[in-house]
Design an enzyme around this catalytic site. Structure first.
Site, PDB file in Angstrom:
ATOM      1  N   ASP A  30       0.850  -1.207   0.000  1.00 40.49           N
ATOM      2  CA  ASP A  30       0.000   0.000   0.000  1.00 40.49           C
ATOM      3  C   ASP A  30       0.885   1.256   0.000  1.00 40.49           C
ATOM      4  OD1 ASP A  30      -3.036  -0.948   1.327  1.00 40.49           O
ATOM      5  OD2 ASP A  30      -1.326  -2.263   1.603  1.00 40.49           O
ATOM      6  N   ASP A 101      -6.579  -1.564  -3.147  1.00 41.37           N
ATOM      7  CA  ASP A 101      -7.916  -1.757  -2.595  1.00 41.37           C
ATOM      8  C   ASP A 101      -8.110  -3.256  -2.384  1.00 41.37           C
ATOM      9  OD1 ASP A 101     -10.643  -0.873  -1.920  1.00 41.37           O
ATOM     10  OD2 ASP A 101     -11.205  -1.927  -3.754  1.00 41.37           O
ATOM     11  N   THR A 103      -6.993  -4.635   0.827  1.00 42.04           N
ATOM     12  CA  THR A 103      -5.785  -4.980   1.590  1.00 42.04           C
ATOM     13  C   THR A 103      -5.984  -6.232   2.441  1.00 42.04           C
ATOM     14  OG1 THR A 103      -5.135  -2.662   1.651  1.00 42.04           O
ATOM     15  CG2 THR A 103      -4.058  -4.103   3.231  1.00 42.04           C
ATOM     16  N   THR A 175     -19.584  -6.829   0.942  1.00 39.54           N
ATOM     17  CA  THR A 175     -18.327  -7.054   1.661  1.00 39.54           C
ATOM     18  C   THR A 175     -18.193  -8.497   2.144  1.00 39.54           C
ATOM     19  OG1 THR A 175     -16.997  -6.253   3.517  1.00 39.54           O
ATOM     20  CG2 THR A 175     -19.366  -6.359   3.869  1.00 39.54           C
ATOM     21  N   HIS A 178     -16.056  -6.697   6.127  1.00 37.88           N
ATOM     22  CA  HIS A 178     -16.539  -5.573   6.945  1.00 37.88           C
ATOM     23  C   HIS A 178     -18.052  -5.617   7.123  1.00 37.88           C
ATOM     24  CE1 HIS A 178     -12.667  -4.008   5.184  1.00 37.88           C
ATOM     25  NE2 HIS A 178     -12.466  -3.725   6.450  1.00 37.88           N
ATOM     26  N   LYS A 204     -15.624  -5.305  -6.546  1.00 36.31           N
ATOM     27  CA  LYS A 204     -17.089  -5.471  -6.613  1.00 36.31           C
ATOM     28  C   LYS A 204     -17.675  -4.731  -7.809  1.00 36.31           C
ATOM     29  CE  LYS A 204     -17.620  -5.061  -1.987  1.00 36.31           C
ATOM     30  NZ  LYS A 204     -16.435  -5.753  -1.424  1.00 36.31           N
TER      31      LYS A 204
HETATM   32  N1  LIG Z   1     -14.406  -0.565   8.076  1.00 35.08           N
HETATM   33  C1  LIG Z   1     -13.467  -0.318   7.157  1.00 35.08           C
HETATM   34  N2  LIG Z   1     -12.236   0.119   7.524  1.00 35.08           N
HETATM   35  C2  LIG Z   1     -11.295   0.370   6.589  1.00 35.08           C
HETATM   36  N3  LIG Z   1     -11.463   0.215   5.259  1.00 35.08           N
HETATM   37  C3  LIG Z   1     -12.669  -0.190   4.852  1.00 35.08           C
HETATM   38  C4  LIG Z   1     -13.721  -0.496   5.766  1.00 35.08           C
HETATM   39  N4  LIG Z   1     -14.788  -0.898   5.059  1.00 35.08           N
HETATM   40  C5  LIG Z   1     -14.421  -0.843   3.767  1.00 35.08           C
HETATM   41  N5  LIG Z   1     -13.154  -0.414   3.624  1.00 35.08           N
HETATM   42  C6  LIG Z   1     -12.409  -0.171   2.374  1.00 35.08           C
HETATM   43  O1  LIG Z   1     -13.310  -0.380   1.315  1.00 35.08           O
HETATM   44  C7  LIG Z   1     -12.931  -1.528   0.551  1.00 35.08           C
HETATM   45  C8  LIG Z   1     -14.173  -2.302   0.231  1.00 35.08           C
HETATM   46  O2  LIG Z   1     -14.689  -2.855   1.410  1.00 35.08           O
HETATM   47  P1  LIG Z   1     -15.032  -4.403   1.495  1.00 35.08           P
HETATM   48  O3  LIG Z   1     -13.909  -5.159   0.872  1.00 35.08           O
HETATM   49  O4  LIG Z   1     -15.233  -4.669   2.948  1.00 35.08           O
HETATM   50  O5  LIG Z   1     -16.285  -4.489   0.707  1.00 35.08           O
HETATM   51  C9  LIG Z   1     -11.974  -2.289   1.450  1.00 35.08           C
HETATM   52  O6  LIG Z   1     -11.114  -3.098   0.676  1.00 35.08           O
HETATM   53  C10 LIG Z   1     -11.273  -1.171   2.162  1.00 35.08           C
HETATM   54  O7  LIG Z   1     -10.355  -0.542   1.268  1.00 35.08           O
HETATM   55  P2  LIG Z   1      -8.742  -0.801   1.409  1.00 35.08           P
HETATM   56  O8  LIG Z   1      -8.533  -2.265   1.252  1.00 35.08           O
HETATM   57  O9  LIG Z   1      -8.219   0.013   0.271  1.00 35.08           O
HETATM   58  O10 LIG Z   1      -8.368  -0.275   2.753  1.00 35.08           O
HETATM   59 MG   LIG Z   2      -9.893   0.730  -0.675  1.00 36.42          MG
HETATM   60 MG   LIG Z   3      -7.038   0.600   3.616  1.00 33.43          MG
HETATM   61 MG   LIG Z   4      -6.391   0.817  -0.027  1.00 30.93          MG
END
Ligand SMILES: Nc1ncnc2c1ncn2[C@@H]1O[C@H](COP(=O)(O)O)[C@@H](O)[C@H]1OP(=O)(O)O
Ligand SMILES: [Mg+2]
Ligand SMILES: [Mg+2]
Ligand SMILES: [Mg+2]
Length: 290
Positions: A30, A101, A103, A175, A178, A204
């Site tokens: 990242d 995205d 992570t 998700t 999350h 997604k």
């Molecule tokens: N509660 C959270 N805390 C931090 N990042 C989040 C959270 N919910 C969603 N995200 C970010 O949105 C993206 C999509 O969410 P999800 O995969 O849960 O559907 C995640 O990969 C993450 O991005 P990133 O991986 O860039 O930190």
């Molecule tokens: Mg993200």
């Molecule tokens: Mg992140």
């Molecule tokens: Mg990210």
């Protein structure tokens, strides 16, 4: 994409917990991918605003010279640019960078959920986007090259072949890392035939663009502007729609708050966005006030 793969092959991900909630991690991939993207864009476009997930860069943030990307995609350059983008002032442009995205999924080895997102907002609207998927097809080919999708509202999109979702069932993606009770309540209200729980906002939206789901629904405030700017632009360049759970577009202007505090609601081309939004019960919507 190459930086992300190099960190993974070296094996030491350098994971840091960002501490702002569950499953909020940062890795060396990242950090390094963001330095590469921001240094490259800053050098070429000094007058615009660039905001990256992993925070502002520091003066000591020299990047290796081979990280500075200067070439352009000839396919994109061959298109005719709509006049409103030619005359736009640099001060009206904000680029939202999510260097990696998905992570959580990256650290768990779900590599095709990972994307690199670069979104371009003009006067607050998400109009341009790049979604790079470094591990596209990694289960099928030995050394995946990855792919790069782009979209510009008013021009179209490229880098992949869009597919319409099936007409005989209704599939929602959401998700996998999350979720909570409210996220589940929103899904139940839509009564889908199938729910696909996958990682990443970029991933997604790829599911919507490739006909694997009709809607992306996340009734939670976890996503941030860098998660949705590029996906929204690419989706809308092809006739889909991405809004908050009330059906309103987010502003991506430079002074906005980072969280997508009213959730995410995306639909593929040909899906009636508003009629799906209207299925969410009022009490659920009341949990996401402006
Ligand atoms: N509660 C959270 N805390 C931090 N990042 C989040 C959270 N919910 C969603 N995200 C970010 O949105 C993206 C999509 O969410 P999800 O995969 O849960 O559907 C995640 O990969 C993450 O991005 P990133 O991986 O860039 O930190
Ligand atoms: Mg993200
Ligand atoms: Mg992140
Ligand atoms: Mg990210």
């Amino acid at each position: 994409g190459k930086i992300i793969k190099d960190v993974m092959s070296r094996g030491d991900l350098g994971i840091v917990e960002k501490g702002s909630g569950k499953n909020d991690l940062q890795t060396e991939a990242d950090r390094s991918a963001q330095r590469c993207i921001i240094a490259s864009l800053t050098q070429q476009y000094p007058g615009i605003t660039i905001i990256g997930e992993e925070g502002p860069s520091t003066e000591t943030d020299e990047v290796p010279s081979d990280w500075l990307i200067t070439e352009s995609d000839p396919e994109v350059l061959s298109k005719i640019c709509p006049p409103e983008y030619i005359t736009v002032n640099p001060e009206d442009i904000v680029v939202w960078v999510d260097p990696l995205d998905g992570t959580s999924e990256y650290t768990q080895g779900l590599l095709d959920h990972v994307t690199v997102l670069i979104g371009i907002a003009v006067k607050g609207r998400a109009v341009g986007g790049v979604i790079h998927q470094p591990y596209h097809n990694y289960k099928v080919v030995e050394d995946p090259k990855g792919r790069t999708l782009w979209g510009l509202v008013g021009v179209g999109a490229g880098g992949f072949t869009p597919v319409d979702p099936p007409s005989d069932k209704f599939i929602v993606t959401t998700t996998r890392s999350h979720s909570d009770g409210v996220v589940v309540k929103a899904l139940e209200a839509l009564q889908p035939d199938e729910i696909l729980r996958v990682g990443g906002a970029g991933h997604k939206v790829l599911m919507l663009l490739e006909g694997r789901a009709h809607a992306y629904v996340f009734a939670s405030k976890g996503c941030k502007k860098w998660d949705t700017c590029a996906p929204e632009a690419v989706l809308e360049a092809l006739g889909g729609k991405l809004t908050d759970i009330h059906g309103n577009h987010y502003s991506y202007a430079k002074d906005v708050q980072y969280p997508d505090a009213q959730g995410v609601f995306g639909t593929a081309k040909g899906v009636n966005h508003q009629s799906l939004v209207d299925k969410l019960p009022q009490e659920l919507r009341d949990a996401f006030p402006y």
